[in-house]
Design an enzyme around this catalytic site. Structure first.
Site, PDB file in Angstrom:
ATOM      1  N   ASP A  33      37.433 -64.319 -16.653  1.00 48.86           N
ATOM      2  CA  ASP A  33      38.067 -63.006 -16.519  1.00 48.86           C
ATOM      3  C   ASP A  33      37.362 -61.884 -17.271  1.00 48.86           C
ATOM      4  OD1 ASP A  33      38.649 -63.932 -19.036  1.00 48.86           O
ATOM      5  OD2 ASP A  33      40.752 -63.332 -19.018  1.00 48.86           O
ATOM      6  N   GLU A  34      36.120 -62.059 -17.657  1.00 47.78           N
ATOM      7  CA  GLU A  34      35.392 -60.970 -18.321  1.00 47.78           C
ATOM      8  C   GLU A  34      33.895 -61.085 -18.066  1.00 47.78           C
ATOM      9  OE1 GLU A  34      35.128 -60.967 -22.645  1.00 47.78           O
ATOM     10  OE2 GLU A  34      35.852 -63.035 -22.689  1.00 47.78           O
ATOM     11  N   ASP A  87      37.050 -56.499 -19.025  1.00 48.22           N
ATOM     12  CA  ASP A  87      37.938 -57.599 -19.398  1.00 48.22           C
ATOM     13  C   ASP A  87      39.258 -57.433 -18.646  1.00 48.22           C
ATOM     14  OD1 ASP A  87      38.983 -59.795 -20.639  1.00 48.22           O
ATOM     15  OD2 ASP A  87      38.866 -59.009 -22.677  1.00 48.22           O
TER      16      ASP A  87
END
Length: 418
Positions: free
Chosen positions: A121-122, A27
């Site tokens: 974003d993860e 993350d």
């Protein structure tokens, strides 16, 4: 963004036991804010709010410095600034986020082909098959964090565990810029002291239902008979929580995940009643949805709109298209048709357009393509946007009512102004 502000962070020692693990949850830390700092290093260490800077914009993300004042995503920017008066409001162009996301995801794929993105974003990584090449899961995670930092300038937090659920919990607890490894044999000890709210998928209502019965920690769940959990939460959720509290999660890392929908919305500085102005805004949002669909090589089968009135009443409407599309003109047509079908008795505060039920874009066009001209022009618009940035080229009709002229024919030749 995550709810944590970085306090109470827990990380593993370099020699942490990673026996029985193989799933990583990676993350990026305060991703939007971190990209802003990357572009302007003078912002480092300052409380940042990502969102609209005027009127009734909402917070998309915030730096950890701002989160410690209570700033959260989806909060009105005006309220966030009252909570943190020293915060700086920034809003880098969206293409910067996608550009950095592509770089990060490419690094993940260098480590293993088994990558499941959860958002921009993860992602989950299954590294069980990469041991011979890169080492143990803990070693892979440490090297991956170092490589992301070296190649992108961004930091990430990684949870390493035997299951997706525990890996995700571990990455959250290690934020920011941390690594937490949970050996398979340590799973129950790791879970027991955590709040029931830390369980992935337990929302506020479910958490309140559990807490009202004295079930506040995962250890309380472990001490509660399964039938009692099912009476509180229902059979499906009760069974799920019973398993997750014991670290039981059979879900594998799936590489075929794709976005379920693509949408944009706008909150106006002042409420709007003028129909033509609202039509222009719907067209603008539809063009942005179309551009994102084309960039990701998807087409939408369903178009939906969201309308919020001055009294905060919110409506949504949707329709299925005869054929999937990524053409902004067709998306806009559908959005306006849906909007005009709404009985409007108040001024409008917010409108949104979304493409849903996405499918991979068709490789070849049909023999008769009514949208051929629009595809050509919107493709040229995409190229111009890539070169000069969003907003450099736009529809003449979006520049204001004085430029709009009369009603457009069914399949007009579009014109764009620099």
């Amino acid at each position: 963004m995550g709810r944590g502000d970085g306090t109470g962070r827990i990380v593993s020692r370099p020699d942490a036991d990673d026996t029985g693990t193989g799933i990583l949850h990676v993350d990026m830390d305060a991703f939007f804010a971190s990209v802003a700092v990357l572009d302007d290093p003078s912002l480092a260490g300052k409380p940042l709010i990502i969102g609209g800077s005027e009127g009734r914009g909402v917070v998309s993300s915030a730096s950890y410095e701002a989160r410690r004042y209570g700033v959260k995503s989806a909060m009105p920017v005006a309220i966030a600034l009252r909570m943190c008066p020293t915060a700086i409001v920034v809003n880098p162009p969206y293409h910067r986020y996608t550009e950095m996301s592509r770089q990060v995801m490419a690094i993940f794929h260098d480590v293993t082909p088994l990558v499941e993105p959860l958002s921009i974003d993860e992602a989950f990584l299954d590294v069980r098959g990469a041991r011979r090449l890169w080492g143990s899961p803990g070693t892979i995670a440490r090297d991956l964090r170092a490589r992301v930092k070296a190649e992108t300038g961004l930091t990430c937090s990684i949870g390493v565990a035997a299951t997706k659920h525990v890996a995700k919990m571990a990455s959250t607890i290690s934020k920011p810029d941390g690594l937490l490894v949970v050996a398979e044999a340590d799973t129950e000890a790791f879970l027991r002291p955590r709040s029931v709210r830390a369980l992935w998928g337990v929302g506020p209502k479910a958490a309140e239902a559990l807490e009202s019965r004295g079930i506040r920690l995962i250890s309380d769940i472990l001490d509660t008979p399964r039938p009692a959990l099912e009476r509180v939460l229902g059979p499906a959720m009760g069974e799920r929580i019973w398993h997750l509290s014991r670290g039981i999660d059979a879900r594998e890392v799936h590489t075929g995940r794709s976005e379920k929908s693509v949408g944009h919305e706008e909150t106006f500085h002042t409420d709007i009643s003028d129909t033509r102005t609202l039509h222009v805004e719907l067209r603008r949002l539809a063009d942005r949805v179309g551009a994102r669909l084309r960039a990701q090589r998807y087409e939408a089968s369903t178009i939906s709109i969201k309308v919020r009135f001055s009294d905060f009443t919110t409506l949504s409407r949707s329709r299925t298209l005869p054929e999937p599309t990524s053409v902004g003109q067709r998306i806009g047509d559908a959005a306006i048709e849906l909007f005009d079908g709404i009985d409007r008795r108040q001024a409008v505060r917010l409108v949104g357009v979304r493409g849903e039920k996405l499918k991979p874009a068709a490789i070849a066009a049909t023999l008769w393509d009514d949208d051929a001209e629009w595809r050509r022009v919107e493709g040229a618009l995409d190229d111009a946007t890539t070169r000069f940035g969003r907003g450099a080229v736009t529809r003449g009709s979006l520049l204001g009512p004085s430029r709009g002229g009369g009603a457009l024919p069914t399949n007009p030749r579009p014109s764009y102004d620099h």
